[in-house]
Scaffold this active site. Sequence first.
Site, mmCIF file in Angstrom:
data_model
loop_
_atom_site.group_PDB
_atom_site.id
_atom_site.type_symbol
_atom_site.label_atom_id
_atom_site.label_comp_id
_atom_site.label_asym_id
_atom_site.label_seq_id
_atom_site.Cartn_x
_atom_site.Cartn_y
_atom_site.Cartn_z
ATOM 1 N N ASP A 14 -1.018 1.775 1.992
ATOM 2 C CA ASP A 14 -1.747 1.033 0.958
ATOM 3 C C ASP A 14 -3.032 0.378 1.463
ATOM 4 O OD1 ASP A 14 0.344 1.671 -0.797
ATOM 5 O OD2 ASP A 14 1.511 -0.015 -0.041
ATOM 6 N N LYS A 17 -6.698 4.271 1.097
ATOM 7 C CA LYS A 17 -7.102 5.625 1.525
ATOM 8 C C LYS A 17 -7.615 6.462 0.354
ATOM 9 C CE LYS A 17 -2.907 6.193 3.020
ATOM 10 N NZ LYS A 17 -2.319 4.838 2.961
ATOM 11 N N ALA A 40 3.692 8.353 -1.846
ATOM 12 C CA ALA A 40 2.346 7.789 -1.810
ATOM 13 C C ALA A 40 1.951 7.317 -3.202
ATOM 14 C CB ALA A 40 1.355 8.837 -1.329
ATOM 15 N N GLY A 41 1.095 6.344 -3.234
ATOM 16 C CA GLY A 41 0.549 5.874 -4.505
ATOM 17 C C GLY A 41 -0.881 5.455 -4.259
ATOM 18 N N HIS A 42 -1.816 6.328 -4.622
ATOM 19 C CA HIS A 42 -3.216 6.040 -4.341
ATOM 20 C C HIS A 42 -3.920 5.681 -5.636
ATOM 21 C CE1 HIS A 42 -2.748 8.694 -0.521
ATOM 22 N NE2 HIS A 42 -2.090 7.555 -0.455
ATOM 23 N N GLN A 218 0.701 7.585 3.417
ATOM 24 C CA GLN A 218 1.410 6.679 4.325
ATOM 25 C C GLN A 218 0.444 6.207 5.422
ATOM 26 O OE1 GLN A 218 3.397 9.769 3.347
ATOM 27 N NE2 GLN A 218 3.702 8.354 1.692
ATOM 28 N N THR A 233 8.570 6.349 7.527
ATOM 29 C CA THR A 233 8.782 7.476 6.626
ATOM 30 C C THR A 233 9.230 8.665 7.478
ATOM 31 O OG1 THR A 233 7.853 8.668 4.747
ATOM 32 C CG2 THR A 233 6.385 8.336 6.638
ATOM 33 N N GLY A 409 -15.167 -4.238 -3.564
ATOM 34 C CA GLY A 409 -14.664 -4.444 -4.926
ATOM 35 C C GLY A 409 -13.867 -3.226 -5.355
HETATM 36 P P1 IMO Z 1 0.605 5.249 0.605
HETATM 37 O O1 IMO Z 1 0.145 6.669 0.798
HETATM 38 C C1 IMO Z 1 3.301 2.057 1.626
HETATM 39 C C2 IMO Z 1 7.314 3.107 3.062
HETATM 40 C C3 IMO Z 1 8.457 2.699 2.145
HETATM 41 C C4 IMO Z 1 9.563 2.489 3.159
HETATM 42 C C5 IMO Z 1 9.306 3.578 4.183
HETATM 43 C C6 IMO Z 1 10.149 4.826 3.997
HETATM 44 O O2 IMO Z 1 0.474 4.743 -0.780
HETATM 45 O O3 IMO Z 1 -0.027 4.340 1.622
HETATM 46 P P2 IMO Z 1 10.094 6.806 2.244
HETATM 47 O O4 IMO Z 1 10.257 6.808 0.745
HETATM 48 O O5 IMO Z 1 8.788 7.370 2.683
HETATM 49 O O6 IMO Z 1 11.253 7.431 2.957
HETATM 50 O O7 IMO Z 1 10.111 5.248 2.656
HETATM 51 O O8 IMO Z 1 7.923 3.922 4.055
HETATM 52 N N1 IMO Z 1 6.255 3.906 2.414
HETATM 53 C C7 IMO Z 1 5.062 3.432 2.032
HETATM 54 N N2 IMO Z 1 4.547 2.193 2.059
HETATM 55 N N3 IMO Z 1 2.526 3.049 1.179
HETATM 56 C C8 IMO Z 1 2.993 4.302 1.173
HETATM 57 O O9 IMO Z 1 2.193 5.339 0.868
HETATM 58 C C9 IMO Z 1 4.319 4.541 1.572
HETATM 59 N N4 IMO Z 1 5.097 5.628 1.668
HETATM 60 C C10 IMO Z 1 6.262 5.234 2.199
HETATM 61 O O10 IMO Z 1 8.161 1.532 1.435
HETATM 62 O O11 IMO Z 1 9.410 1.252 3.796
HETATM 63 MG MG MG Z 2 0.857 3.134 -1.852
#
Ligand code: IMO
Ligand code: MG
Length: 421
Positions: A14, A17, A40-42, A218, A233, A409
């Site tokens: 987060d 990216k 992921a959540g972008h 991630q 992950t 921003g």
């Molecule tokens: P983006 O791409 C933040 C964290 C989960 C958990 C650990 C394992 O948006 O940055 P998983 O479902 O992957 O087996 O979970 O990894 N996690 C993330 N935290 N941003 C992400 O993606 C994440 N993808 C996995 O919260 O602690």
């Molecule tokens: Mg995210």
Amino acid sequence: MSKAVCVLGCFYGDEGKGRTTDYLAQKAEVSVRATGGNNAGHSIVVNGHRFAMRLIPSGILSNHTIAVIGNGVVLNPKVLIGEIEMLKENGINVDKYLKISDKAHIIFPYHEAMDAYLESIRHNPIGTTKNGIGPTYCEKYERSGIRVEDLYRDDLKNKLVSRIYNAEKLTGMKFDVEEIYSTYLKYAEVIKPYVADTVTLLHKYLEEDKYMVIEGAQASLLDIDFGSYPYVTSSNPTIGGMLTGTGLSAKDIGDVIGVIKAYSSRVGAGPFVSELFDETGNLIRDLGHEYGTVTGRPRRCGWLDLLTVKYSCMINGVNYLNLNHLDTIGKLDKIKVCVAYDVNGKITKDFSTNEEFLRDAKPVYEEFEGNFGDISKCKTFEELPEAAKKYIRYIEEYTGTKVALIGTGAERENMIVTVDL
Ligand code: IMO
Ligand code: MG
């Protein structure tokens, strides 16, 4: 022959990216996802509209960039199709630009159920996103995974029967083979036009000198090898994963951009040395809207930890940093930055993912002036207030890495570019 620009997270995810790749996608001709899945959540804001991208590279939002889902991704077809429809509704020419690797592994409902089940029996839950990411990668490495190309084979049903049998044994749940089979056959038809041998395709794009961006998901400290195991992950979101998840070679890699925020956040369990448990932490969470893009989970917040940034730069070969949320941190009166750890009386600047080390480490802070005022209109580094410049210069000096992009921003145009990437 061009080289791929890599964008990857330097902390626990987060970092923004999606915004970096979206910015680069204005000139990029190809954008690629290499690892992870819909964990992921972008979130990207274009013309005031917020897009939450989970699977398709956010570069596609520019509507002139080819978006490739690489072989290293684990793919939930339902989420993918939802995203395709959402993009089409917003006028994106998905049919022209989307390519999906025939080798990506497929996530099935029983993987999600296994993920939730395994979390429920863990003594110390990881806080996974329950999207079935871990169980799907497990099957991949156990060599019984089902890939995109397998969806079009006659033995799909037989494979499903044996995988579902295992999942039922593990979880004690029942799954409807017929229903899963028929649903996935429908998904397979919908995604068929996008399926390709992306390995060859990506190499061709580089040969054609196309500007390519690999979009990290991630982050380094969530890496299965280099993160805070077991609170990680199940893939390699670091530079190595960008090679194995695409089929590109080391000589195809160009600039590596490490993305950080001006503070830190983490979702899920695990160590976080500079975490704040006080009002300042809550304030940062609210000012930075630090709630999960997908799940809405409140994120744990804290000060920027430069030891972790330096570590991420080291393992990934980062040559430029993208610093996001400078506007957010600039709303505080005083800003702290973690510059060393006190580990049982011993001061160190070397990061380690050793469990005891991270448990005992206490942050040592340097303090900076805040109150940057409205910096959203600043177009150059020089236009920033002195306090902000001082803060950025310190980060550059500490990490030995130039800050090339500065997020000021939420909008696409709120970005200062100091290096033409
Ligand atoms: P983006 O791409 C933040 C964290 C989960 C958990 C650990 C394992 O948006 O940055 P998983 O479902 O992957 O087996 O979970 O990894 N996690 C993330 N935290 N941003 C992400 O993606 C994440 N993808 C996995 O919260 O602690
Ligand atoms: Mg995210």
